[in-house]
Scaffold this motif. Structure first.
Motif, PDB file in Angstrom:
ATOM      1  N   LEU A  64       0.558  -0.996   0.012  1.00 54.77           N
ATOM      2  CA  LEU A  64      -0.066   0.767  -0.400  1.00 54.77           C
ATOM      3  C   LEU A  64       0.840   1.263   0.010  1.00 54.77           C
ATOM      4  N   SER A  65       0.497   2.028  -0.631  1.00 57.84           N
ATOM      5  CA  SER A  65       1.005   3.603  -0.573  1.00 57.84           C
ATOM      6  C   SER A  65       0.814   4.157   1.363  1.00 57.84           C
ATOM      7  N   THR A  66       1.731   5.354   1.418  1.00 56.71           N
ATOM      8  CA  THR A  66       1.294   5.497   1.900  1.00 56.71           C
ATOM      9  C   THR A  66       0.160   6.623   2.383  1.00 56.71           C
ATOM     10  N   ARG A  67       0.131   6.952   0.682  1.00 59.16           N
ATOM     11  CA  ARG A  67      -1.101   8.045   1.273  1.00 59.16           C
ATOM     12  C   ARG A  67      -1.959   7.020   0.825  1.00 59.16           C
ATOM     13  N   VAL A  68      -2.395   5.653   1.827  1.00 57.70           N
ATOM     14  CA  VAL A  68      -3.424   5.711   1.333  1.00 57.70           C
ATOM     15  C   VAL A  68      -4.216   5.242   2.878  1.00 57.70           C
ATOM     16  N   LEU A 118      -9.092  -8.530  -6.611  1.00 58.52           N
ATOM     17  CA  LEU A 118      -8.124  -7.362  -6.865  1.00 58.52           C
ATOM     18  C   LEU A 118      -6.196  -7.737  -5.980  1.00 58.52           C
ATOM     19  N   ASN A 119      -6.220  -8.757  -5.940  1.00 59.29           N
ATOM     20  CA  ASN A 119      -4.391  -9.386  -5.715  1.00 59.29           C
ATOM     21  C   ASN A 119      -4.070  -8.937  -7.224  1.00 59.29           C
ATOM     22  N   GLN A 120      -3.393  -7.994  -6.911  1.00 56.49           N
ATOM     23  CA  GLN A 120      -1.989  -7.233  -8.082  1.00 56.49           C
ATOM     24  C   GLN A 120      -2.963  -6.392  -8.807  1.00 56.49           C
ATOM     25  N   SER A 121      -4.086  -6.009  -8.069  1.00 58.81           N
ATOM     26  CA  SER A 121      -5.478  -4.564  -8.818  1.00 58.81           C
ATOM     27  C   SER A 121      -4.118  -3.617  -8.619  1.00 58.81           C
ATOM     28  N   VAL A 122      -4.041  -2.112  -8.897  1.00 55.82           N
ATOM     29  CA  VAL A 122      -3.600  -0.852  -8.674  1.00 55.82           C
ATOM     30  C   VAL A 122      -4.022   0.161  -7.709  1.00 55.82           C
ATOM     31  N   LEU A 123      -3.774   0.249  -6.494  1.00 56.76           N
ATOM     32  CA  LEU A 123      -4.820   1.058  -5.295  1.00 56.76           C
ATOM     33  C   LEU A 123      -3.641   2.172  -5.482  1.00 56.76           C
TER      34      LEU A 123
END
Length: 138
Positions: A64-68, A118-123
């Motif tokens: 996960l991104s730190t912005r999530v 959702l595995n390997q999806s982009v968030l």
């Protein structure tokens, strides 16, 4: 050279040093310089429970991104089923995401659907990994 500036002053300890010394002696019973590790400490934080069960609906999400935010995760995962709870792991002092989360879905079927779709999806511009929580920590 005669005396260095450090040697000109009295070598007697200040009252503050004396207080801190006496406090540390009462706290530590081991000889100075030694470190003893607690023996037989349980890894589990749930002391009274003998058995922890995972019905298979809790997911471990990484990358996960730190912005999530928890809201972003709930919106992303609610596309594949009903989200029961979201726990985004944060750095205690800075309150910045550590890059992983635990998401509990309403049913095992919803959790399996999330893993599949959702595995390997982009968030937030990053590929995320979605897998079931494994409770075998022995």
């Amino acid at each position: 050279m005669a005396d260095s500036p450090r040697q000109r002053y009295s070598r007697s300890p200040s009252p503050w040093e004396e207080k801190s010394r006496s406090r540390s002696k009462s706290r530590s019973r081991s000889p100075p310089g030694s470190y003893s590790r607690p023996k037989e400490r349980s890894r589990s934080r749930s002391r009274g429970r003998e058995e922890v069960s995972n019905p298979g609906n809790t997911l471990y999400v990484t990358g996960l991104s730190t912005r999530v935010t928890e809201r972003d995760l709930e919106e992303h995962f609610s596309k594949e089923g009903k989200v029961k709870s979201v726990f985004l792991v944060m750095e205690p002092r800075s309150r910045i995401s550590r890059g992983f989360a635990f998401i509990t879905m309403d049913s095992m079927e919803d959790a399996n659907r999330c893993i599949k779709h959702l595995n390997q999806s982009v968030l937030e511009g990053r590929y995320i990994t979605v897998e079931k929580v494994s409770l075998s920590m022995e």
